[in-house]
Design a protein around this motif. Structure first.
Motif, mmCIF file in Angstrom:
data_model
loop_
_atom_site.group_PDB
_atom_site.id
_atom_site.type_symbol
_atom_site.label_atom_id
_atom_site.label_comp_id
_atom_site.label_asym_id
_atom_site.label_seq_id
_atom_site.Cartn_x
_atom_site.Cartn_y
_atom_site.Cartn_z
ATOM 1 N N LEU A 80 -7.929 -24.816 -27.707
ATOM 2 C CA LEU A 80 -8.538 -23.794 -26.853
ATOM 3 C C LEU A 80 -7.520 -23.066 -25.973
ATOM 4 O O LEU A 80 -7.714 -21.900 -25.640
ATOM 5 N N ASN A 81 -6.429 -23.734 -25.591
ATOM 6 C CA ASN A 81 -5.451 -23.146 -24.669
ATOM 7 C C ASN A 81 -4.141 -22.850 -25.376
ATOM 8 O O ASN A 81 -3.089 -23.328 -24.987
ATOM 9 N N LYS A 82 -4.206 -22.035 -26.410
ATOM 10 C CA LYS A 82 -2.986 -21.662 -27.125
ATOM 11 C C LYS A 82 -2.124 -20.792 -26.227
ATOM 12 O O LYS A 82 -2.628 -19.941 -25.502
ATOM 13 N N PRO A 83 -0.801 -20.996 -26.267
ATOM 14 C CA PRO A 83 0.064 -20.142 -25.447
ATOM 15 C C PRO A 83 0.047 -18.705 -25.954
ATOM 16 O O PRO A 83 -0.046 -18.452 -27.141
ATOM 17 N N VAL A 84 0.139 -17.774 -25.033
ATOM 18 C CA VAL A 84 0.115 -16.355 -25.362
ATOM 19 C C VAL A 84 1.513 -15.797 -25.181
ATOM 20 O O VAL A 84 2.198 -16.109 -24.199
ATOM 21 N N THR A 85 1.946 -14.980 -26.108
ATOM 22 C CA THR A 85 3.260 -14.368 -26.016
ATOM 23 C C THR A 85 3.272 -13.341 -24.887
ATOM 24 O O THR A 85 2.390 -12.493 -24.802
ATOM 25 N N ILE A 86 4.273 -13.426 -24.043
ATOM 26 C CA ILE A 86 4.403 -12.491 -22.930
ATOM 27 C C ILE A 86 5.145 -11.265 -23.431
ATOM 28 O O ILE A 86 6.210 -11.376 -24.033
ATOM 29 N N ARG A 87 4.578 -10.100 -23.196
ATOM 30 C CA ARG A 87 5.197 -8.859 -23.621
ATOM 31 C C ARG A 87 5.521 -8.007 -22.405
ATOM 32 O O ARG A 87 4.697 -7.847 -21.519
ATOM 33 N N PHE A 88 6.719 -7.483 -22.408
ATOM 34 C CA PHE A 88 7.164 -6.630 -21.318
ATOM 35 C C PHE A 88 7.148 -5.189 -21.781
ATOM 36 O O PHE A 88 7.456 -4.881 -22.925
#
Length: 111
Positions: A80-88
């Motif tokens: 349920l808590n998959k990491p999300v890619t941070i985009r700049f």
């Protein structure tokens, strides 16, 4: 690793794609009929809460109620808590309009 004599062809065998980190023998996705999650809860009320969460996300699990044990729902939390890619956002080049909305070029305003 390169060979000394290129004109003779490759002497060393080309590595398989498995050596690059691709898992070709992946097991079935967790939470399906073939590979249900194994969860442990401490009460029947908590079991009904977990079942509602599983239904909402379309997952399957074997839930065990153990009043003396410790609750273990780590597998469910991991799905349920998959990491999300941070985009700049890309910084604008010098001659583009400034993103602050001033109407000036980036180099004259915030650059």
């Amino acid at each position: 690793m390169s060979d000394k004599f290129f004109f003779m062809g490759r002497k060393t065998p080309k590595p398989k794609h498995e050596s690059y980190g691709f898992n070709t023998k992946r097991i079935q996705k967790a939470g399906t009929n073939q590979n249900p999650l194994s969860l442990t809860v401490v009460s029947d009320e908590r079991k009904s809460e977990i079942e509602a969460i599983l239904e909402q996300h379309g997952l399957l699990a074997n839930i065990e109620v153990n009043a003396e044990g410790v609750e273990n729902i780590a597998e469910l939390d991991g799905i349920l808590n998959k990491p999300v890619t941070i985009r700049f956002e890309k910084t604008p080049s010098r001659n583009e309009p400034c993103p602050c909305g001033s109407g000036k070029k980036y180099k004259k305003c915030c650059g």
